[in-house]
Design a protein around this motif. Structure first.
Motif, PDB file in Angstrom:
ATOM      1  N   GLU A 258       6.080 -14.726   8.110  1.00  0.00           N
ATOM      2  CA  GLU A 258       6.751 -14.130   6.964  1.00  0.00           C
ATOM      3  C   GLU A 258       7.989 -14.930   6.607  1.00  0.00           C
ATOM      4  O   GLU A 258       8.237 -15.231   5.446  1.00  0.00           O
TER       5      GLU A 258
ATOM      6  N   CYS B 105      -1.868  -3.886   3.544  1.00  0.00           N
ATOM      7  CA  CYS B 105      -0.812  -3.325   2.718  1.00  0.00           C
ATOM      8  C   CYS B 105      -0.011  -2.320   3.518  1.00  0.00           C
ATOM      9  O   CYS B 105      -0.469  -1.781   4.512  1.00  0.00           O
TER      10      CYS B 105
ATOM     11  N   SER C 116      -1.033 -10.175   4.342  1.00  0.00           N
ATOM     12  CA  SER C 116      -0.296  -8.981   3.942  1.00  0.00           C
ATOM     13  C   SER C 116       0.337  -9.273   2.596  1.00  0.00           C
ATOM     14  O   SER C 116       0.624 -10.424   2.275  1.00  0.00           O
ATOM     15  N   SER C 117       0.486  -8.230   1.816  1.00  0.00           N
ATOM     16  CA  SER C 117       1.090  -8.438   0.506  1.00  0.00           C
ATOM     17  C   SER C 117       1.563  -7.133  -0.069  1.00  0.00           C
ATOM     18  O   SER C 117       1.034  -6.066   0.238  1.00  0.00           O
ATOM     19  N   HIS C 118       2.569  -7.247  -0.913  1.00  0.00           N
ATOM     20  CA  HIS C 118       3.003  -6.087  -1.686  1.00  0.00           C
ATOM     21  C   HIS C 118       2.380  -6.098  -3.061  1.00  0.00           C
ATOM     22  O   HIS C 118       2.463  -5.134  -3.791  1.00  0.00           O
ATOM     23  N   GLN C 119       1.795  -7.249  -3.411  1.00  0.00           N
ATOM     24  CA  GLN C 119       1.213  -7.351  -4.753  1.00  0.00           C
ATOM     25  C   GLN C 119      -0.194  -6.763  -4.717  1.00  0.00           C
ATOM     26  O   GLN C 119      -1.177  -7.460  -4.498  1.00  0.00           O
TER      27      GLN C 119
ATOM     28  N   ASN D 189       7.562  -1.420   3.236  1.00  0.00           N
ATOM     29  CA  ASN D 189       8.438  -2.227   4.081  1.00  0.00           C
ATOM     30  C   ASN D 189       8.685  -1.508   5.393  1.00  0.00           C
ATOM     31  O   ASN D 189       8.902  -0.308   5.409  1.00  0.00           O
TER      32      ASN D 189
ATOM     33  N   ASP E 275       1.257 -14.020   6.626  1.00  0.00           N
ATOM     34  CA  ASP E 275       2.173 -12.910   6.384  1.00  0.00           C
ATOM     35  C   ASP E 275       2.861 -13.148   5.044  1.00  0.00           C
ATOM     36  O   ASP E 275       3.635 -14.090   4.905  1.00  0.00           O
ATOM     37  N   GLU E 276       2.566 -12.323   4.073  1.00  0.00           N
ATOM     38  CA  GLU E 276       3.143 -12.418   2.733  1.00  0.00           C
ATOM     39  C   GLU E 276       3.019 -13.824   2.143  1.00  0.00           C
ATOM     40  O   GLU E 276       4.017 -14.413   1.734  1.00  0.00           O
TER      41      GLU E 276
ATOM     42  N   LYS F  10       3.528  -4.299   9.474  1.00  0.00           N
ATOM     43  CA  LYS F  10       2.575  -5.380   9.179  1.00  0.00           C
ATOM     44  C   LYS F  10       2.935  -6.653   9.937  1.00  0.00           C
ATOM     45  O   LYS F  10       2.087  -7.273  10.580  1.00  0.00           O
ATOM     46  N   THR F  11       4.220  -7.030   9.834  1.00  0.00           N
ATOM     47  CA  THR F  11       4.646  -8.273  10.481  1.00  0.00           C
ATOM     48  C   THR F  11       4.492  -8.181  11.995  1.00  0.00           C
ATOM     49  O   THR F  11       4.024  -9.127  12.637  1.00  0.00           O
TER      50      THR F  11
ATOM     51  N   SER G 132       4.437 -14.218  -1.586  1.00  0.00           N
ATOM     52  CA  SER G 132       5.767 -13.839  -2.037  1.00  0.00           C
ATOM     53  C   SER G 132       6.534 -15.080  -2.472  1.00  0.00           C
ATOM     54  O   SER G 132       6.464 -16.136  -1.845  1.00  0.00           O
TER      55      SER G 132
END
Lengths: 410, 305
Positions: free
Chosen positions: B78, B33, B185-188, B36, B154-155, B40-41, B158
């Motif tokens: 990503e 996590c 990786s995630s924003h959720q 932005n 990566d994400e 992470k990327t 999303s």
């Protein structure tokens, strides 16, 4: 949520599953990329249509040539009477003015008139008496000239023979053509057609490469590709794959044109034709290697198809320039412009084949030109590979050449 | 064991990664996590050899990840990337071959994965004709088709609808069960909390927290006491010693007791007001932990990996 102990790890380092991955070597990766390029193009309708059109155009051109050269008129002439002596004379006379005369023996005047009226023959000669008569449907000056010449010639020869003149002493005329004596006009024509094809194919395959590179960048698939291979392997695979297709196409065209020209007897010196075609094909290989690397590198600097035009301009200018100099070289193969440009890498593939066909080019000149081109290819591939590697992952906007070189260094 | 060790990367004066490190056990899922631009990327790209790090390395089973070893890693970038005009089945098979499968094995594996991800009917369609959700599945198939030993995504969630999220989560858990370490990786964060065995929070190029969600909770202050006392008069807790009232609405009270405060004393005070319908410690959610870790620049408690 940790792994249940009942299921052991499926793979461990060093002992991949039986059908699991081995590590493909460079050659295999390059081959895979090349194979994908080829199969993608072979399924592209536009490409296939293009190839078929080129071949049709070529066949059409040859058919036109055949029509023009055998456009030598044909005529049938009936003879009543002394056909044995007049026949060959008339055929010979016809050949001199490009008329293919076929002599037919007829029985008498009535049969002759009937044959002319039925358009079985184009004319009938009544050669029995002292006053020969030509019967035609409509007056035809060529036919009249041929018959007159033949009849007159035979009569003169007869009279001279009776007078005891030795005819073998008549001198034969030696012909000197100021436009060059080895009949290389058709060789030059072949070279020009070859350069035209070469130019077209270089532009087409250059565009294929450029579009392919940008497609991979704009669709971002390049990131996935580069996770499995190095940039140079991707670049090499693309260039080789499309190169095989381009070479296949130019060889196909060469074989069809040489085969057609030989089958229909279009050229006077088949050896010259073949050597010119072979030199065009070899120059294609050199030119393609150079321009393919240049197009790929230029394309790697942008990330959208719309931006391709601007980065490809320098190469396009070079190609168009080479093309015009090549055409010009056909008329002036030893002029300064042609000689100089036939050594300039990038221009030489379009100029040297014409010079080779049109004039006297020493072996060392060709060797120097090829060597310079090879050096240029090595430089283009090496610098290109670095720019390509540095620019590929910059998928936003346009990358400057210098930045790409710098990025590749780190 | 998959180890990210001391990764540093700067672009000019911009220090993107400043010693990023964490480890992922085989058969476990690691949630990565960070806000932005946290890096992470870049971290994942370094693992895949797409970006060269200035320092540090990524190891798999003690060996430095190199071009050859990366073939055993399944990767989802990503920015999704597939050949738009290439057919689904052929595309997946192509990526399998790039990972070293033979032609026969690749087409078999491609068929299998395309079927398994519910794209069997679309195998012969060009990728560009598929919906975004289905393209995402093709992307996943491309990452899984070579039966990777490690997954770096990566994400991956999303842009997916809830059903898509569930089926992808199920697919990843399947991989974990076979012993594959999965990093995504995630924003959720709710998703990360639900799926992951351990979590790493990246902020300003550094790992500000790593560990299991429980460990993070224990480490972080911020546990609140929720007491619901319907009959209490407003302001009933104001006088309690060592307790700060966070919010109070119609008896539903959130309290922030100072360390060492006796929660039983609070309960006793609550009972004195009348009925107590709810009394419990409320665990901070990952979102709250994340906010706490990311918001405060001084929270640089780096956890060495």
């Amino acid at each position: 949520m940790s792994a249940p102990t009942s299921t052991p790890p499926r793979t461990t380092a060093g002992t991949p599953a039986p059908e699991g991955p081995r590590s493909p070597g460079s050659a295999e990766l390059v081959r895979l990329v090349a194979g994908r390029e080829i199969s993608t193009r072979l399924r592209d309708k536009n490409f296939i249509v293009g190839v078929v059109l080129t071949v049709l155009l070529l066949v059409g051109f040859m058919a036109f040539q055949i029509a023009m050269s055998s456009g030598a008129d044909e005529a049938r002439l009936g003879i009543v009477g002394d056909a044995a002596q007049l026949g060959p004379a008339i055929e010979a006379q016809g050949e001199a003015v490009d008329v293919d005369v076929t002599v037919v023996e007829l029985d008498d005047e009535a049969a002759a008139r009937a044959a002319v009226e039925a358009e079985d023959v184009d004319g009938a000669l009544l050669a029995g008496g002292p006053a020969p008569e030509l019967i035609v449907q409509d007056r035809d000056s060529t036919m009249e000239a041929v018959v007159n010449g033949a009849v007159g010639g035979v009569a003169v020869a007869e009279q001279l023979a009776e007078a005891g003149v030795d005819l073998s002493a008549v001198p034969e005329v030696q012909v000197t053509a100021l436009a060059g004596d080895d009949g290389n006009e058709e060789q030059v024509l072949v070279a020009i057609i070859g350069v035209l094809l070469l130019y077209g194919l270089l532009i087409m395959f250059g565009q294929f490469i450029a579009q392919g590179v940008v497609e991979e960048k704009s669709s971002r698939v390049v990131e996935l590709l580069l996770a499995t291979m190095r940039p140079w392997q991707l670049l090499a695979g693309k260039i080789i794959g499309l190169g095989v297709l381009g070479l296949g196409q130019i060889v196909l065209i060469g074989v069809i044109s040489v085969g057609g020209a030989l089958a229909f007897d279009l050229v006077a010196v088949p050896g010259d034709l073949i050597s010119t075609v072979v030199s065009v094909v070899l120059w294609f290989v050199l030119g393609y290697a150079f321009f393919a690397a240049a197009f790929a590198v230029a394309a790697s600097l942008v990330s959208r198809q719309e931006d391709l035009g601007t980065v490809l301009t320098p190469m396009m200018v070079l190609l168009v320039g080479g093309f015009f100099v090549g055409i010009q070289a056909a008329t002036d193969p030893d002029g300064t412009l042609a000689v100089v440009t036939s050594y300039v890498p990038g221009l030489s593939p379009l100029v040297m084949p014409v010079r080779q066909a049109a004039g006297e080019v020493a072996g060392w000149e060709i060797a120097v030109s090829v060597a310079l081109m090879l050096v240029a290819i090595v430089v283009a591939v090496r610098i290109g590979g670095r720019v390509y590697a540095g620019a590929l992952l910059r998928t936003s906007g346009k990358t400057k050449l210098r930045d790409a070189l710098k990025a590749a260094r780190t | 064991m998959l180890e990210f060790d001391g990764l540093r990367k700067s672009y000019g004066a911009n220090q993107v990664l400043d010693g990023v490190g964490f480890t992922v056990q085989p058969g476990s899922m690691f949630g990565f996590c960070g806000s932005n631009g946290a890096g992470k990327t870049t971290t994942m790209r370094i693992a895949m050899g797409l970006v060269l790090s200035d320092a540090g390395e990524v190891r798999w089973q003690g060996r430095r990840l190199d071009q050859e070893l990366r073939r055993r890693v399944g990767y989802m970038p990503e920015e999704r990337g597939l050949y738009p005009k290439m057919k689904v089945g052929e595309q997946v098979a192509y990526f399998a071959r790039l990972h070293g499968l033979t032609a026969a094995a690749a087409s078999k594996a491609s068929e299998e994965w395309v079927e398994r991800l519910g794209l069997g009917a679309r195998r012969g369609d060009a990728v560009e004709k598929l919906s975004l959700g289905n393209q995402q599945r093709v992307q996943l198939a491309a990452a899984l088709v070579s039966r990777p030993e490690v997954l770096i995504l990566d994400e991956p969630f999303s842009g997916l609808d809830p059903v898509g999220v569930d089926s992808l989560a199920e697919g990843l858990l399947d991989q974990v069960r076979t012993g594959v370490p999965v990093v995504f990786s995630s924003h959720q964060l709710d998703l990360v909390e639900r799926l992951c065995d351990s979590v790493g929070i990246l902020a300003r190029g550094r790992m500000v927290a790593t560990g299991t969600v429980d460990e993070l909770r224990r480490r972080e202050a911020g546990r609140l006491l929720r007491v619901v006392v319907p009959d209490a008069v407003p302001g009933w807790a104001a006088a309690l010693p060592g307790v700060r009232v966070v919010s109070e609405q119609a008896g539903d009270t959130l309290l922030d007791p100072a360390p060492g405060t006796d929660d039983q004393a609070v309960l006793a005070a609550a009972l004195r007001t009348g009925r107590v319908t709810h009394f419990a410690w409320r665990e901070p959610t990952l979102v709250e932990l994340f906010r706490g870790a990311v918001a405060d620049p001084r929270t640089d408690e780096e956890v060495a990996a």
